[in-house]
Design a protein around this motif. Structure first.
Motif, mmCIF file in Angstrom:
data_model
loop_
_atom_site.group_PDB
_atom_site.id
_atom_site.type_symbol
_atom_site.label_atom_id
_atom_site.label_comp_id
_atom_site.label_asym_id
_atom_site.label_seq_id
_atom_site.Cartn_x
_atom_site.Cartn_y
_atom_site.Cartn_z
ATOM 1 N N GLN A 238 0.804 -1.182 -0.004
ATOM 2 C CA GLN A 238 -0.105 -0.130 0.126
ATOM 3 C C GLN A 238 0.787 1.230 0.050
ATOM 4 O O GLN A 238 1.935 1.606 0.688
ATOM 5 N N THR A 239 0.470 1.985 -0.838
ATOM 6 C CA THR A 239 0.868 3.605 -0.858
ATOM 7 C C THR A 239 -0.053 4.375 0.111
ATOM 8 O O THR A 239 -1.156 4.579 -0.280
ATOM 9 N N ASP A 240 0.328 5.273 1.190
ATOM 10 C CA ASP A 240 -0.487 6.161 1.701
ATOM 11 C C ASP A 240 -0.305 7.478 1.130
ATOM 12 O O ASP A 240 0.779 8.044 0.808
ATOM 13 N N TYR A 241 -1.351 8.226 1.150
ATOM 14 C CA TYR A 241 -1.456 9.569 0.619
ATOM 15 C C TYR A 241 -2.070 10.303 1.540
ATOM 16 O O TYR A 241 -3.385 10.563 2.031
ATOM 17 N N PHE A 242 -1.220 11.044 2.398
ATOM 18 C CA PHE A 242 -1.569 11.710 3.697
ATOM 19 C C PHE A 242 -1.732 12.989 3.396
ATOM 20 O O PHE A 242 -1.083 13.595 2.563
ATOM 21 N N ALA A 243 -2.839 13.714 3.874
ATOM 22 C CA ALA A 243 -3.065 15.369 3.852
ATOM 23 C C ALA A 243 -2.846 15.788 5.083
ATOM 24 O O ALA A 243 -3.899 15.426 5.970
ATOM 25 N N PHE A 244 -2.228 16.724 5.614
ATOM 26 C CA PHE A 244 -2.056 17.509 6.820
ATOM 27 C C PHE A 244 -2.214 18.869 6.369
ATOM 28 O O PHE A 244 -1.651 19.470 5.950
ATOM 29 N N ILE A 245 -3.821 19.294 7.080
ATOM 30 C CA ILE A 245 -3.897 20.582 6.600
ATOM 31 C C ILE A 245 -4.482 21.386 7.662
ATOM 32 O O ILE A 245 -4.995 22.622 7.645
ATOM 33 N N GLY A 246 -4.600 20.894 8.953
ATOM 34 C CA GLY A 246 -5.054 21.519 10.059
ATOM 35 C C GLY A 246 -6.603 20.722 10.376
ATOM 36 O O GLY A 246 -7.278 20.194 9.499
ATOM 37 N N PRO A 247 -7.155 21.290 11.559
ATOM 38 C CA PRO A 247 -6.434 21.881 12.362
ATOM 39 C C PRO A 247 -5.210 20.964 13.086
ATOM 40 O O PRO A 247 -5.420 19.791 12.854
ATOM 41 N N GLY A 248 -4.308 21.507 13.908
ATOM 42 C CA GLY A 248 -3.205 20.944 14.348
ATOM 43 C C GLY A 248 -1.950 20.770 13.516
ATOM 44 O O GLY A 248 -2.024 21.072 12.373
ATOM 45 N N ASN A 249 -0.982 20.554 14.181
ATOM 46 C CA ASN A 249 0.467 20.393 13.556
ATOM 47 C C ASN A 249 1.140 19.121 13.781
ATOM 48 O O ASN A 249 0.965 18.596 15.122
ATOM 49 N N PHE A 250 1.663 18.349 13.005
ATOM 50 C CA PHE A 250 2.335 17.118 13.049
ATOM 51 C C PHE A 250 3.784 17.047 12.856
ATOM 52 O O PHE A 250 4.318 17.798 11.802
ATOM 53 N N LYS A 251 4.541 16.294 13.463
ATOM 54 C CA LYS A 251 5.845 15.775 13.112
ATOM 55 C C LYS A 251 5.496 14.617 12.557
ATOM 56 O O LYS A 251 5.344 13.507 13.103
#
Length: 158
Positions: free
Chosen positions: A63-76
């Motif tokens: 599997q290929t993951d297609y993550f979108a981090f747009i908020g709310p919140g911040n990630f490492k």
């Protein structure tokens, strides 16, 4: 195994743009004309991660993951290249993404990944992988190698 800092072959990081107006904002997460057919999403989900919580590390065989981090919140976001046939095998990459830095992060099979909410508020993460979770009709084995509970795991979260 000890990982060294460096970019990882096959990981795609794409900045996202929020289009803001008097109603709020809109952000395109993916477009069919911008994604290779082999990583085209077949499902999507959203998850909430509480402050200070880590999800992972784990990896997928196919599997290929297609993550979108747009908020709310911040990630490492933590990535480790665990693919012996990769030119960047043994590399570790850390990316910050979310409300302050909206981004898509595409993680290919064999790249161990984890993310930590580094905000003081709950954070949202969208994922649109190219494989169905547990296969068609949820009748197959889950494509996941979970490292978070393995003793002496080389995939360390700080």
């Amino acid at each position: 195994m000890e990982f060294q800092k460096g970019e990882i072959e096959g990981v795609i990081i794409r900045p996202l743009k929020k289009h803001i107006d008097e109603r709020g904002w809109l952000c395109e997460l993916f477009r069919q004309d911008e994604i290779e057919e082999t990583i085209m999403p077949v499902m999507s989900y959203i998850s909430q991660t509480l402050p200070g919580i880590v999800r992972g590390p784990h990896e997928h065989k196919e599997q290929t993951d297609y993550f979108a981090f747009i908020g709310p919140g911040n990630f490492k976001i933590y990535l480790w290249d665990n693919r012996r046939d990769s030119s960047t095998y043994g590399n570790r990459q850390i990316i910050y993404a979310g409300e302050d830095n909206p981004a898509v992060i595409i993680v290919p099979p064999g790249v161990v990944h984890a993310y930590k909410n580094v905000s003081t508020k709950p954070g949202l993460v969208f994922n649109s992988p190219n494989k169905l979770y547990a296969g068609w009709g949820r009748k197959e084995q889950v494509d996941e190698v979970r490292w978070e509970n393995k003793e002496n795991s080389p995939f360390i979260i700080d």
